[in-house]
Design a protein around this motif. Structure first.
Motif, PDB file in Angstrom:
ATOM      1  N   SER A  17      59.218 -20.094  27.133  1.00 27.10           N
ATOM      2  CA  SER A  17      58.365 -18.945  26.804  1.00 27.10           C
ATOM      3  C   SER A  17      56.909 -19.193  27.168  1.00 27.10           C
ATOM      4  CB  SER A  17      58.479 -18.617  25.305  1.00 27.10           C
ATOM      5  OG  SER A  17      58.089 -19.722  24.505  1.00 27.10           O
ATOM      6  N   HIS A  28      50.455 -16.769  24.634  1.00 23.56           N
ATOM      7  CA  HIS A  28      51.775 -17.206  24.175  1.00 23.56           C
ATOM      8  C   HIS A  28      52.075 -16.689  22.773  1.00 23.56           C
ATOM      9  CE1 HIS A  28      54.790 -20.465  22.891  1.00 23.56           C
ATOM     10  NE2 HIS A  28      55.395 -19.721  23.788  1.00 23.56           N
ATOM     11  N   LEU A  31      53.398 -13.229  23.046  1.00 28.96           N
ATOM     12  CA  LEU A  31      54.775 -13.181  23.534  1.00 28.96           C
ATOM     13  C   LEU A  31      55.737 -13.595  22.428  1.00 28.96           C
ATOM     14  CD1 LEU A  31      56.832 -12.771  25.780  1.00 28.96           C
ATOM     15  CD2 LEU A  31      56.427 -15.142  26.495  1.00 28.96           C
ATOM     16  N   ILE A  35      58.910 -11.504  21.079  1.00 24.86           N
ATOM     17  CA  ILE A  35      60.277 -12.044  21.048  1.00 24.86           C
ATOM     18  C   ILE A  35      60.849 -11.963  19.637  1.00 24.86           C
ATOM     19  CG2 ILE A  35      61.650 -14.144  21.303  1.00 24.86           C
ATOM     20  CD1 ILE A  35      59.866 -14.905  23.665  1.00 24.86           C
ATOM     21  N   PHE A  56      67.617 -15.654  23.124  1.00 28.17           N
ATOM     22  CA  PHE A  56      66.470 -16.494  22.787  1.00 28.17           C
ATOM     23  C   PHE A  56      66.907 -17.616  21.849  1.00 28.17           C
ATOM     24  CE2 PHE A  56      65.043 -12.048  23.158  1.00 28.17           C
ATOM     25  CZ  PHE A  56      64.222 -12.153  24.274  1.00 28.17           C
ATOM     26  N   CYS A  71      58.093 -22.309  20.107  1.00 26.21           N
ATOM     27  CA  CYS A  71      58.261 -21.653  21.398  1.00 26.21           C
ATOM     28  C   CYS A  71      59.719 -21.225  21.497  1.00 26.21           C
ATOM     29  CB  CYS A  71      57.869 -22.565  22.566  1.00 26.21           C
ATOM     30  SG  CYS A  71      58.938 -23.992  22.790  1.00 26.21           S
ATOM     31  N   TYR A  72      60.066 -20.566  22.569  1.00 22.67           N
ATOM     32  CA  TYR A  72      61.444 -20.104  22.751  1.00 22.67           C
ATOM     33  C   TYR A  72      61.978 -20.548  24.100  1.00 22.67           C
ATOM     34  CZ  TYR A  72      61.589 -16.979  18.688  1.00 22.67           C
ATOM     35  OH  TYR A  72      61.606 -16.467  17.412  1.00 22.67           O
ATOM     36  N   ILE A  74      64.443 -19.182  26.802  1.00 18.13           N
ATOM     37  CA  ILE A  74      64.847 -17.816  27.136  1.00 18.13           C
ATOM     38  C   ILE A  74      65.961 -17.846  28.179  1.00 18.13           C
ATOM     39  CG2 ILE A  74      64.038 -15.601  28.031  1.00 18.13           C
ATOM     40  CD1 ILE A  74      61.191 -16.509  27.195  1.00 18.13           C
TER      41      ILE A  74
END
Length: 221
Positions: A17, A28, A31, A35, A56, A71-72, A74
Motif C-alpha cells: 500500500s 499513505h 489510502l 482501504i 487486502f 500498511c496493507y 494488496i
C-alpha cells in the motif's frame, strides 16, 4: 512511471500500500483510510464467498525511526477496487501499471512451470535410465574401452540422479547400496543409509563385471 514490486507470500501475490500511495499521489494514511472503508463494506456483505484477504491483508512495518506502523498487502482484486475509485491521469497510469505488473508475474510463473515440465519429461526414470546405461556399457566392453573412460561415462551419467560412482581399493569401479542411499537421502529407522532399500536398483543394472563391480549389500572398505 514508477515500478511496482510484487510480494509473494504463502502462494499469493501482493503489492504494498505504501508503493500504491506514492504512485497515485496520495498520502499513505489517506489510502489506509480508504482501504479500511472498503474493508468495512466487504465485511458487511451477505456474500460469504467474499473474504477480506482476497483483497487486502493488513500487516505492519517499521519506519526509518523505528516506529511500527500499519500498511496493507494488496491483491490483484484489491488493486481493482482502488483503481475503480480513481479518476484522471493518475488513475489510468496506476491501472496500467498494476495490470502489467501482475500480468508479467503470471507470465514468469507460467514459464517456470513449463520449464519444470520440460525438464521432467527429459529426465527418464532411474529404471529406464539403468537399461540405457547397460546398453552403453555393453558397447564399451566390446570395444575394450579403457576403464578410465568407462568411469568418466558412469560418473557423468548418474550425477543428475545424485548417485556417485566411486573407486574401491582393488581398482574396480563400484557402487554400493549404502552410498546410493546416502546420496538420495534414503534412511532406515535408525537414521542410517538404507542400503537394502536400493539394492534392487543396483541388481537390475547388471553391468559388465569386466569394468564395474556391483556390491548390492556391501560397503567398500
Amino acid at each position: 512511471m514508477n515500478d511496482l514490486r510484487i510480494i509473494e507470500q504463502n502462494g499469493s501475490a501482493y503489492i504494498d500500500s505504501r508503493e500504491v500511495a506514492e504512485i497515485i499521489g496520495k498520502q499513505h494514511k489517506h489510502l489506509l483510510r480508504d482501504i479500511r472503508r472498503y474493508c468495512d463494506v466487504l465485511e458487511k456483505t451477505i456474500e460469504t464467498k467474499i473474504g477480506l484477504n482476497d483483497f487486502f491483508v493488513e500487516t505492519r512495518y517499521f519506519d526509518s525511526i523505528g516506529r511500527e506502523l500499519p500498511c496493507y498487502l494488496i491483491t490483484r482484486k484489491g488493486a481493482d477496487v482502488i483503481a475503480n475509485k480513481l479518476t484522471g491521469e493518475k488513475g489510468i497510469l496506476f491501472t496500467a501499471l498494476y495490470v502489467t505488473t501482475f500480468h508479467e508475474m503470471a507470465e514468469r510463473e507460467q514459464e517456470r512451470k513449463i520449464k519444470a515440465l520440460k525438464a521432467q519429461s527429459l529426465t527418464p526414470s532411474l529404471c529406464v535410465f539403468n537399461t540405457a546405461v547397460q546398453n552403453v556399457l555393453a558397447g564399451l566392453a566390446q570395444t575394450h574401452s579403457p576403464e578410465a573412460e568407462v568411469l568418466g561415462f558412469l560418473r557423468g551419467a548418474y550425477k543428475p540422479f545424485g548417485i556417485e560412482v566411486i573407486t574401491s581399493g582393488c581398482g574396480k569401479y563400484v557402487w554400493t547400496a549404502t552410498d546410493i542411499a546416502d546420496s538420495l537421502g534414503i534412511y532406515s529407522k535408525n537414521e542410517r543409509p538404507h542400503g537394502h532399500a536400493v539394492a534392487a536398483i543396483i541388481d537390475s543394472l547388471a553391468l559388465s563385471p569386466g569394468h564395474v563391480a556391483i556390491i548390492p549389500h556391501g560397503v567398500v572398505g
